[in-house]
Enzyme design. Structure first.
Site, PDB file in Angstrom:
ATOM      1  N   LYS A  90      60.664  66.330  26.669  1.00  0.00           N
ATOM      2  CA  LYS A  90      61.551  65.170  26.461  1.00  0.00           C
ATOM      3  C   LYS A  90      62.825  65.238  27.319  1.00  0.00           C
ATOM      4  O   LYS A  90      62.795  64.977  28.515  1.00  0.00           O
ATOM      5  CB  LYS A  90      61.858  65.023  24.970  1.00  0.00           C
TER       6      LYS A  90
ATOM      7  N   TYR B 225      54.512  68.536  14.031  1.00  0.00           N
ATOM      8  CA  TYR B 225      53.699  67.965  15.106  1.00  0.00           C
ATOM      9  C   TYR B 225      54.069  68.700  16.386  1.00  0.00           C
ATOM     10  O   TYR B 225      55.244  68.793  16.738  1.00  0.00           O
ATOM     11  CB  TYR B 225      53.943  66.460  15.265  1.00  0.00           C
TER      12      TYR B 225
ATOM     13  N   ASP C  49      59.458  75.319  18.433  1.00  0.00           N
ATOM     14  CA  ASP C  49      59.079  74.117  19.181  1.00  0.00           C
ATOM     15  C   ASP C  49      60.313  73.209  19.245  1.00  0.00           C
ATOM     16  O   ASP C  49      60.621  72.490  18.304  1.00  0.00           O
ATOM     17  CB  ASP C  49      57.904  73.402  18.502  1.00  0.00           C
TER      18      ASP C  49
HETATM   19  P1  KE4 Z   1      54.276  65.307  24.260  1.00  0.00           P
HETATM   20  O1  KE4 Z   1      52.911  65.877  24.607  1.00  0.00           O
HETATM   21  O2  KE4 Z   1      54.188  63.978  23.537  1.00  0.00           O
HETATM   22  O3  KE4 Z   1      55.220  65.275  25.481  1.00  0.00           O
HETATM   23  O4  KE4 Z   1      55.012  66.323  23.265  1.00  0.00           O
HETATM   24  C1  KE4 Z   1      54.338  66.710  22.090  1.00  0.00           C
HETATM   25  C2  KE4 Z   1      55.364  67.168  21.058  1.00  0.00           C
HETATM   26  C3  KE4 Z   1      55.526  68.520  20.841  1.00  0.00           C
HETATM   27  N1  KE4 Z   1      56.429  68.972  19.934  1.00  0.00           N
HETATM   28  C4  KE4 Z   1      57.214  68.109  19.236  1.00  0.00           C
HETATM   29  C5  KE4 Z   1      58.208  68.662  18.255  1.00  0.00           C
HETATM   30  C6  KE4 Z   1      57.089  66.715  19.436  1.00  0.00           C
HETATM   31  O5  KE4 Z   1      57.872  65.870  18.728  1.00  0.00           O
HETATM   32  C7  KE4 Z   1      56.156  66.223  20.364  1.00  0.00           C
HETATM   33  C8  KE4 Z   1      55.958  64.740  20.610  1.00  0.00           C
HETATM   34  N2  KE4 Z   1      56.694  63.840  19.772  1.00  0.00           N
HETATM   35  C9  KE4 Z   1      56.097  62.530  19.561  1.00  0.00           C
HETATM   36  C10 KE4 Z   1      56.926  61.706  18.593  1.00  0.00           C
HETATM   37  N3  KE4 Z   1      57.464  62.390  17.517  1.00  0.00           N
HETATM   38  C11 KE4 Z   1      55.922  61.812  20.872  1.00  0.00           C
HETATM   39  C12 KE4 Z   1      55.648  60.343  20.777  1.00  0.00           C
HETATM   40  C13 KE4 Z   1      54.198  60.015  20.886  1.00  0.00           C
HETATM   41  O6  KE4 Z   1      53.370  60.813  20.390  1.00  0.00           O
HETATM   42  O7  KE4 Z   1      53.904  58.938  21.484  1.00  0.00           O
END
Ligand code: KE4
Length: 428
Positions: A267, A144, A239
């Site tokens: 994060k 993801y 990533d």
């Molecule tokens: P954001 O756009 O949510 O800040 O980041 C996207 C992203 C990109 N790469 C990785 C490896 C990530 O885990 C994420 C976002 N993680 C999710 C939960 N695993 C965020 C929580 C959510 O979607 O509400």
């Protein structure tokens, strides 16, 4: 747990926002029941609208490695806010945070700050496409990388949780440029790159998968990806939105000693405020506007208050030479305890863990990719989630997510968690 005020908030939220939430994984859809409604957090604790308190292992999905409401972070935010909240100009805090990141990651010669992990990965791929003049990208099943169209193909996190790994609304022509591979399958990667390598702009990988649940790279997997991408002029993007500053001060690339061409972060570098970043080799990053022609922009990119939170967080981590050793000791204590509790209760679990992240999979199968993660009994996970929730322990409300320990987790709370888990395992 009685939650009348949370119920009222959620009912209103459902009328105003799709599913009553601003991000799908928060909706408790995979575990059933109404979502938690949090009013404040401190240390390793969340407090909901009904005054209930929870030991938190979701930790806002990763950013809160110091714990909630960490005093040095709050003080830096307060200080920054006194000077205003957004200028839309270059500000000293952007230079400071960019300096901390490039110092910690030798592979990042230049970095661009954005406001989310999604922006970071979306932009990194655009630059890689411009740099190579190629269109195709490779991602891994269950990976993801945020919600930009190109990544919503066999994606993990909420998409796997909700059973829609490939989202509607992505044009077929666009989806066709995203190739997918099973995580940890070096042979499949070798074959795909032998066949299409010269058409591939970038390969993006979570060096430790967090969105299948926690899945570690097999020995040699990342090294193979590095060798294959280098040989075929493919930009290797790590990533590290989850693993950045989580696995080590230099993320997974420092932990496994592998140098990607580009890295995405998020994060932890925002300390709980909206920050993402992408960066890498200077000859790639110099393509980014206004130095180069690849356009990417953002009103709140480099926001002074968000930068202050990130700077305070990284400085707090960097000031403690024992930080990663201490937080890993806490995590090992928890994971050993959960394994022992499951064994004592006669439950078969597979718990993957590295540094201060882990995931208990409700399967006896070793979990090394999406397919093996899917052998987990998600109904059992949901029941475990609720048994723990009732005891005041908040876990990620999905089997396919990483659990996080923070520096604020006390041994006392971890021992409590192990005890409640033993009781829960016996009831499953
Ligand atoms: P954001 O756009 O949510 O800040 O980041 C996207 C992203 C990109 N790469 C990785 C490896 C990530 O885990 C994420 C976002 N993680 C999710 C939960 N695993 C965020 C929580 C959510 O979607 O509400």
């Amino acid at each position: 747990m009685d939650r009348p005020h949370s119920h009222t908030y959620f009912k209103k939220a459902q009328a105003l926002m799709p599913g009553g939430v601003n991000s799908p994984v928060r909706a408790f859809k995979a575990v059933g029941d109404e979502p938690i409604v949090v009013t404040r957090a401190k240390g390793d604790r969340l407090y909901d609208a009904d005054g209930n308190r929870y030991i938190d292992y979701c930790m806002s999905w990763g950013p809160m490695i110091l714990g909630h409401g960490q005093i040095s972070v709050l003080n830096e935010i307060r200080k920054a806010i006194r000077g205003g909240t957004s200028f839309g100009t270059l500000c000293p805090n952007e230079v400071r945070l960019a300096g901390l990141i490039t110092e910690a990651y030798p592979s990042i010669e230049q970095v661009r700050m954005v406001s989310s992990g999604t922006e970071a990965t979306m932009s990194a791929v655009r630059v890689a496409r411009a740099y190579t003049g190629r269109d195709k990208i490779v991602k891994f099943e269950g990976g993801y990388h945020g919600h930009s169209d190109q990544f919503l193909i066999k994606a993990g996190s909420g998409l796997t949780t909700l059973g829609t790994p490939s989202s509607p609304g992505v044009p077929a022509a666009f989806a066709a440029t995203t190739l997918t591979l099973p995580y940890n399958d070096s042979a499949a990667a070798r074959k795909l790159i032998a066949e299409q390598g010269r058409e591939i702009a970038a390969l993006i990988v979570e060096p430790v998968a967090g969105n299948i649940g926690t899945v570690l790279p097999d020995k040699g997997f990342l090294e193979t990806l590095r060798e294959l991408t280098a040989k075929n002029g493919i930009v290797l993007i790590f990533d590290e939105v989850i693993t950045g500053f989580r696995l080590s001060l230099s993320g997974a690339q420092g932990y496994f000693k592998i140098k990607p061409d580009m890295t995405t972060l998020g994060k932890i570098i925002g300390g709980g405020l909206p920050v993402g970043a992408y960066g890498g080799r200077k000859d790639i990053m110099e393509l980014v506007s206004p130095e180069g022609p690849v356009y990417q922009a953002g009103t709140l990119s480099g926001n002074p208050v968000a930068m202050a939170a990130g700077i305070a967080t990284l400085r707090e981590i960097g000031s403690n030479r024992q930080f990663y050793e201490d937080i890993e000791k806490k995590t090992r204590h928890l994971v050993y305890g959960l394994n022992d509790a499951a064994k004592l209760a006669g439950k078969r679990l597979t718990i993957n863990t590295i540094a201060s992240m882990y995931t208990p999979f409700f399967t006896a199968t070793p979990v090394r990719d999406l397919a093996s993660a899917m052998t987990s009994d998600t109904k059992q996970y949901a029941r475990f989630f609720h048994l723990m929730f009732e005891k005041g322990v908040y876990l990620p409300p999905s089997q396919f997510e990483a659990h996080f320990v923070s520096m604020a987790h006390t041994v006392r709370d971890i021992d409590r968690t192990i005890h409640y888990a033993y009781e829960a395992f016996r009831k499953l």
